[in-house]
Every structure is written in C-alpha cells, then in structure tokens.
Design an enzyme around this catalytic site. Structure first.
Site, PDB file in Angstrom:
ATOM      1  N   HIS A  31      37.711 -20.890  -2.026  1.00  0.00           N
ATOM      2  CA  HIS A  31      38.050 -19.343  -2.612  1.00  0.00           C
ATOM      3  C   HIS A  31      39.368 -19.213  -1.756  1.00  0.00           C
ATOM      4  O   HIS A  31      39.834 -18.032  -1.012  1.00  0.00           O
ATOM      5  CB  HIS A  31      37.338 -18.320  -2.392  1.00  0.00           C
ATOM      6  N   TYR A  41      38.862  -3.498  -6.329  1.00  0.00           N
ATOM      7  CA  TYR A  41      37.855  -3.688  -7.550  1.00  0.00           C
ATOM      8  C   TYR A  41      36.556  -4.103  -7.033  1.00  0.00           C
ATOM      9  O   TYR A  41      35.914  -4.684  -7.742  1.00  0.00           O
ATOM     10  CB  TYR A  41      38.743  -5.065  -8.062  1.00  0.00           C
TER      11      TYR A  41
END
Ligand code: HEC
Length: 488
Positions: A263, A367
């Site tokens: 990631h 988000y």
C-alpha cells in the site's frame, strides 16, 4: 508519382533521430543510405520491390529483410500493412506515406512485404489482437513487450512515452527506440508491492523545461528493512546522445517509514491549479494512518511543482498536521487523473474484499477508511458495519466484489465515438481485465463492461494529447495501444 520535398525531409529526419538513440542492432545495421542499392538490378516491373528499395530499405533492410522473420506488432494482413504504410505510426518511428503514394503503390508495397514474409515457412497473415466491445471493435497494438511489471506511463509528446518497471527501471520510447534512463535513485525498495512506481512528465511552460517526476518506495537511509513512499523530480535533458536526467531532487518522503511492503499508492498528476497531486497508501496500517492528520500515509498530498507546500492547503494552520495533506481517509489509491474539461482530480482506491471506490477529490475531505467502507476483511469478517458517517464522503462508485483497481484514465477526443466519450477505463489486477465505466451527466455509473479479458494484471492507463489510449499489463509485460476501428 509525386515526391514532395517536405516528405523526403520528414522521412530522413526520422532516420537521423533514430540514429542517436542507438537503435536495436537489426535497425542499426540497415541504417545506411538507400543510394547504395543498385536499382537496375531489380527485376523489371516489380513496382513494390522498386518502391521498397527506394523508400523503405534504409530502415527495414535490403530485400525486405525485416519482414522475412518478423514478429509483427500491428497486424500482418494486407489491410493492416496498407494501413500502416498509409498512416504511419509515430510512437514506433514508422513514417506515414499516405500523401506520397497512390493506393496502387501502397498495394504494390504491401504485396511485396507479404511475398517477403511468405518466405518464412511458418508465416500466416494475421490481424492484430482485436477487442470486441458491445458497441465498437478495437485493435490492441503491441507497443512494448517482454517487460517485467510496467507500473506507470506518461507522454512527453505523441511520439515519446516514458514508462517505469517496478523492478527499478525507467524507460523512454521515442519513435520506436527504447532507451533506459541511467542514474535513477539507488535507494529503491524493490519488494512486495514496492519498487519504482509512477512517472509523470511535466512541461514547465514558463521556464520551457521538461521535468520528470517519479514515485517509489524508498529505503530508510539507515535500515533497509524500512521503506516509505517518496517523490523525486529531475530536469530532462535531450541531447544527441539521447535523454538523460542528471540530477534528482527529493520532494517528499511520506513518513513514517514502515516494515510492511504494501500500500504505497502512488500516483502523480499535475492539477489545472498548477499543483502536484500525489496519492499515498496507508502502508497496510489502517488503524494508524488514515484517520490522523499527523502522518503522511493514507492521504492525497498537494504540493507546488518544486515540492514546497501551497499556503492554501486545508491543514496548513492545524497544529501537528502534515501541511501537504489535501484529502484523507484513503486506503491504497493507485489510480488518478485530472479531468481535462472540469479540472477535477479523480482517484480510485483499492479496497479490502469489496470496497474499491472512485472519488472526485474535495479539499480537506475525509474518504472514511477504515471508519466507513463497503468492503470486508479478506477473511470475510466484518471491518465495520458503517457505510456512511457525517463528515465522511461517499464514493462516486464502489465495486463489490473488488476488482483490485489500478490505473485510471478518461476517454476523450475525436478518435472515439460518442458512446465512449467521458467513459472511464480502470485496470483490474485481481480479474485481469480492463474495465470500461459509462458515466451519465449526473456522474452516476450507468454501465460497466469488461475488455481485454484474461490479458494479465492491468496496471496503468495513459492518454496522449490526441486522446490515444495506452494500457500497461503486468504478467504479459506488455504495453498496448487501443485503437478504435472506425473505418467502414
Ligand atoms: C525512418 C525509418 C523507416 C522508414 C523509412 C520506413 N519504416 Fe516502416 N517502420 C519503421 C519502424 C521503426 C517501425 C516499427 C518497428 C517496430 O517497432 O518493430 C516500422 C514499422 C513498419 C510496419 C509495421 C510492422 C509491424 O510489426 O506491424 C510496416 C508494415 C512498415 N514499417 C512498412 C514500411 C514500408 C513499406 C516502408 C517504405 C514505404 C517503411 N516501412 C519505411 C521505420 C521505418
């Protein structure tokens, strides 16, 4: 037959520009003047052979040599060959002859090449890979092959493409010649999902200078078990020896460094506001990074092109906050583009099992990862039952099951039919296809279609200024150019 001088010059200019980039040996051996060829020795009346000797042999070798044992890239049926002679192929270095030759002359040439190709016993004329979409047929032209993991692509201009391989190589392809850029950073952490990641070309119009930006997973200076997403840039020099970037400066290290190899993000895009946007993944530490403003992972950052922080960033006055943060609550955003018409910055991020999502970035927006998500843990267990909370954004679209989204761009431009305008193209790592998403005027996804099924892990999608679409695929190690077939 008319041979306008301008075209003569254009073809020889391509030949000279090929020379300085040390072309592959087959081309190099044949880069000599066609005046060496004894035209009288040619069979009288073999128009194709004559034209070939005069116009093609300087690049493709005497007596059609290039075409006798060729790995064809653009299709080897008569119609394909004629199309290429007519239209050329700038990125591969093939000039266009449509203005120079009549249709009959092009047919003579293609017959000659097919006869040459037929000298190899196994030759079978075949089209390029064709893709049948619901409302369109496309050609998948092979631009580069035998790559490891092509990860990022960007164009300097329509005949010059930069691309990375995650294994730690930066390439430029100009007019068909691929050159490695030497001297890229030597502290790239090539492990797991890490390595050399995105590349962006930016023309500084004020200074008239092109810059190359890279993201990569960077080794900790004292402990190579640790890594962090980093952004560097260097000025691009173009000389007779080819392309080079003599000096790289580090613009950002998205600390803290971590032991995980996953990631990293990380996509680069230049906004219409003149600012650099960088996506950073949360490094597989969902409970640590995405919901704090004090660390860099799990955020999208916004910088001046020189790496300094714009003073209108949302958190510049927040004590303890990383000032480059533009939006937060992200998991692993590996797709981003700037909408050429609206200037909106679109991203997508790779969710857990389910919950890949597309967002249009808003200043300071959260988000939601991992407080809200449509995804589950890979084991199938619940991360959270919440899919909405006040103060957290809803995605424009989410995928269930997750497709393993990577790379994204928008289809625009005269070369595409109306039904494709403003469609999104997104790569799928998990299911190994290219996804087309149709978006209506209100911004809702109304249709989805799978293209290039089974092609390999689709890593990146890029668009040049003509609107041509390029797709980088890992596994296959290939870069394709997708060309809509609009003839007839
Ligand atoms: C300035 C050099 C140059 C000249 C002159 C030139 N070509 Fe090419 N041509 C290229 C390059 C470079 C490629 C791309 C080859 C590659 O990437 O493998 C190409 C590709 C092609 C292809 C596509 C091959 C494939 O793999 O699909 C055809 C067909 C072709 N050329 C025909 C011709 C003909 C016919 C002429 C003469 C009218 C000609 N070329 C003149 C450089 C040239």
């Amino acid at each position: 037959m008319h041979h306008p001088l301008s075209l003569l010059i254009a073809a020889s200019a391509v030949a000279t520009s090929l020379a300085f980039l040390s072309p592959p040996s087959s081309l190099q051996e044949t880069l000599h003047s066609s005046s060496e060829i004894d035209l009288s020795a040619l069979q009288n009346g073999d128009k194709g052979a004559e034209l070939y000797a005069q116009w093609c042999a300087s690049c493709h070798g005497l007596n059609g040599r290039d075409f006798i044992q060729r790995t064809w890239k653009l299709g080897s049926q008569q119609a394909d060959i004629e199309r290429i002679i007519r239209n050329g192929y700038a990125l591969l270095g093939m000039p266009a002859y449509g203005q120079l030759f009549s249709p009959d002359e092009i047919k003579d040439l293609s017959n000659y090449l097919l006869a040459k190709a037929g000298e190899s016993p196994n030759f079978r004329a075949s089209p390029p890979q064709l893709i049948q979409a619901s409302d369109l047929q496309l050609r998948a032209n092979v631009i580069a092959s035998n790559l490891g993991t092509p990860w990022g692509m960007d164009f300097l201009n329509d005949s010059t493409l930069f691309f990375t391989e995650r294994e730690g190589r930066l390439w430029v392809m100009k007019s068909g010649v691929k050159q490695a850029i030497a001297g890229i950073p030597d502290d790239i952490h090539v492990k797991g999902q890490g390595g050399l990641l995105d590349v962006m070309v930016w023309n500084d119009d004020a200074q008239r200078r092109p810059w190359i930006y890279l993201t990569y997973s960077k080794n900790h200076p004292d402990d190579i078990k640790l890594s962090a997403t980093a952004v560097v840039r260097g000025e691009l020099l173009v000389t007779d020896e080819g392309f080079s970037v003599p000096h790289w400066e580090t613009l950002m290290v998205a600390g803290p460094y971590a032991k995980t190899h996953r990631h990293y993000g990380s996509r680069l895009a230049m906004g219409q506001d003149g600012m650099l946007y960088v996506t950073c993944g949360e490094r597989g530490m969902r409970d640590v990074h995405p919901q704090t403003l004090t660390t860099a992972p799990g955020k999208v950052h916004r910088l001046h092109p020189d790496g300094s922080v714009p003073n209108d960033n949302p958190f510049v006055d927040e004590p303890g906050a990383i000032a480059s943060i533009w939006s937060w609550g992200h998991r692993n955003p590996q797709g981003m583009f700037v909408h050429p018409e609206t200037g909106e910055v679109w991203t997508h991020e790779h969710g857990p099992k389910g919950g890949d999502e597309i967002n249009i970035l808003q200043k300071s927006a959260n988000y939601g990862w991992p407080e809200i998500t449509f995804g589950r843990n890979y084991s199938g267990t619940i991360i959270t039952r919440d899919t909405a909370k006040t103060g957290m954004e809803q995605p424009l679209h989410y995928w269930l099951p997750s497709i393993g989204a990577c790379g994204m761009d928008i289809v625009l431009g005269r070369g595409w039919p109306r039904s494709w305008q403003n469609n999104l193209l997104v790569g799928s790592l998990s299911f190994e296809y290219l996804e087309r998403l149709v978006i209506d005027a209100s911004g809702r996804v109304t249709d989805r279609e799978q293209l290039l099924n089974g092609v390999g892990r689709v890593r990146d999608i890029a668009r040049n200024s003509n609107g041509d679409i390029y797709v980088a695929v890992e596994g296959a190690g290939t870069i394709f150019h997708l060309e809509p077939i609009l003839e007839n």
